[in-house]
Design a protein around this motif. Sequence first.
Motif, PDB file in Angstrom:
ATOM      1  N   PHE A   1       0.834  -1.195   0.000  1.00 23.88           N
ATOM      2  CA  PHE A   1       0.000   0.000   0.000  1.00 23.88           C
ATOM      3  C   PHE A   1       0.876   1.255   0.000  1.00 23.88           C
ATOM      4  O   PHE A   1       2.014   1.256   0.486  1.00 23.88           O
ATOM      5  CB  PHE A   1      -0.923  -0.005   1.212  1.00 23.88           C
ATOM      6  CG  PHE A   1      -1.833  -1.203   1.245  1.00 23.88           C
ATOM      7  CD1 PHE A   1      -3.007  -1.222   0.509  1.00 23.88           C
ATOM      8  CD2 PHE A   1      -1.508  -2.325   1.996  1.00 23.88           C
ATOM      9  CE1 PHE A   1      -3.846  -2.320   0.526  1.00 23.88           C
ATOM     10  CE2 PHE A   1      -2.339  -3.427   2.027  1.00 23.88           C
ATOM     11  CZ  PHE A   1      -3.508  -3.430   1.283  1.00 23.88           C
ATOM     12  N   LEU A   2       0.308   2.344  -0.571  1.00 27.65           N
ATOM     13  CA  LEU A   2       1.043   3.604  -0.708  1.00 27.65           C
ATOM     14  C   LEU A   2       2.399   3.365  -1.355  1.00 27.65           C
ATOM     15  O   LEU A   2       3.430   3.878  -0.921  1.00 27.65           O
ATOM     16  CB  LEU A   2       1.203   4.288   0.647  1.00 27.65           C
ATOM     17  CG  LEU A   2      -0.031   5.010   1.187  1.00 27.65           C
ATOM     18  CD1 LEU A   2       0.241   5.593   2.566  1.00 27.65           C
ATOM     19  CD2 LEU A   2      -0.470   6.123   0.232  1.00 27.65           C
TER      20      LEU A   2
ATOM     21  N   GLU B   1      -3.697   4.058  -0.050  1.00 26.67           N
ATOM     22  CA  GLU B   1      -3.539   3.727   1.358  1.00 26.67           C
ATOM     23  C   GLU B   1      -4.479   2.580   1.717  1.00 26.67           C
ATOM     24  O   GLU B   1      -5.615   2.514   1.239  1.00 26.67           O
ATOM     25  CB  GLU B   1      -3.868   4.951   2.210  1.00 26.67           C
ATOM     26  CG  GLU B   1      -3.751   4.747   3.701  1.00 26.67           C
ATOM     27  CD  GLU B   1      -4.120   5.996   4.488  1.00 26.67           C
ATOM     28  OE1 GLU B   1      -4.077   5.933   5.736  1.00 26.67           O
ATOM     29  OE2 GLU B   1      -4.463   7.022   3.858  1.00 26.67           O
ATOM     30  N   GLU B   2      -4.018   1.667   2.556  1.00 24.62           N
ATOM     31  CA  GLU B   2      -4.841   0.536   2.967  1.00 24.62           C
ATOM     32  C   GLU B   2      -6.089   1.027   3.702  1.00 24.62           C
ATOM     33  O   GLU B   2      -6.021   1.942   4.516  1.00 24.62           O
ATOM     34  CB  GLU B   2      -4.056  -0.401   3.879  1.00 24.62           C
ATOM     35  CG  GLU B   2      -4.822  -1.642   4.288  1.00 24.62           C
ATOM     36  CD  GLU B   2      -3.987  -2.611   5.103  1.00 24.62           C
ATOM     37  OE1 GLU B   2      -4.435  -3.752   5.315  1.00 24.62           O
ATOM     38  OE2 GLU B   2      -2.871  -2.218   5.509  1.00 24.62           O
TER      39      GLU B   2
ATOM     40  N   SER C   1      -9.162   9.104   4.168  1.00 22.31           N
ATOM     41  CA  SER C   1      -8.063   9.566   3.331  1.00 22.31           C
ATOM     42  C   SER C   1      -8.501  10.852   2.661  1.00 22.31           C
ATOM     43  O   SER C   1      -9.667  11.228   2.702  1.00 22.31           O
ATOM     44  CB  SER C   1      -7.698   8.507   2.288  1.00 22.31           C
ATOM     45  OG  SER C   1      -6.535   8.852   1.579  1.00 22.31           O
TER      46      SER C   1
END
Length: 306
Positions: free
Chosen positions: A171-172, A195-196, A221
């Motif tokens: 992620f990310l 992002e997770e 987010s």
Amino acid sequence: MKKLFINITLLIILGFFFYGCDSPAPTELVIDPNTITEDQVDVEIITKDTRDEFYSNGFDSTGVAHRLHKFGSVIIVTGTKISDRKSTIKFSLAVAAFFDRSKPVNNMHGDIVGFHTVMPGVVKFNGIKAKIKPLNIKYRNGNTKVDTTLGPIYVVFSGRLNSVDPFGYNFLSNVRFQLIPAVGTATSFSIPTPEEITGKVTFNGHRADKSLKAVLEWNKSSGQKIEIILGAVVKGSNISFPFYRLKTRDDGRLVVPSQLLNTIPFERFDKIIFSFVRRFEFNNGSGSNRLKILSQSIHTIIIDIP
């Protein structure tokens, strides 16, 4: 529970390209257009008939065929976790499909339900060579349900269910895609990952007086919308139906109103499914060369109906 996890994975993991609704059915889910919620949310009905198992797999088993007729190829990378009251499992998946738009598959009315696929060469994700799997779809011909194979697709998978490939969805970060054709120049590029997402579900109210609400929370987010798929599991079976797709701001909280939950026929279902989806989506090229890329984090939560 493992089989249920796998069935739900086939339903939600790769993009949610559902069959659309046509004429109403006697047991169709219906929502009041005046349903009030404190959040800004768009609601889309997915399942037309909750007694028709066709809608329990209302898109192909990999999620990449239906409603993608305008694309020549599709790449989907996903990091997923599925939670129930006992545990959470995590896995990563990457899929690439290349369609031959000169070879459509039509239903009895002449409508295109998909295109056959081709294998242009070797595909790698993060340097891992993808395996070849069949792309299967279901569609209707009148009252008949048809299962057919469109052809091969490329798949990389790893996770507790079946740890096959050393592939991890970071992620990310980025997933590196490579296509090494049998003839011609190799292509490679990086696919960004979001992002997770991690969700939480709590209930307020009661089914008895139709006041039941679901309070959904997740790590918010900036700037983007998320999707939440609301579904349920048929009592005493591994059959799951996706009912609604909710689109809302990625602000960390959504109250699913009682008017929506109470449209679910609870006498047939004993578990509710909420899938939180945070996704990056990219389009490139035009015509038969148009490429669709989806990069997504999914958290699916399976809960006993209170």
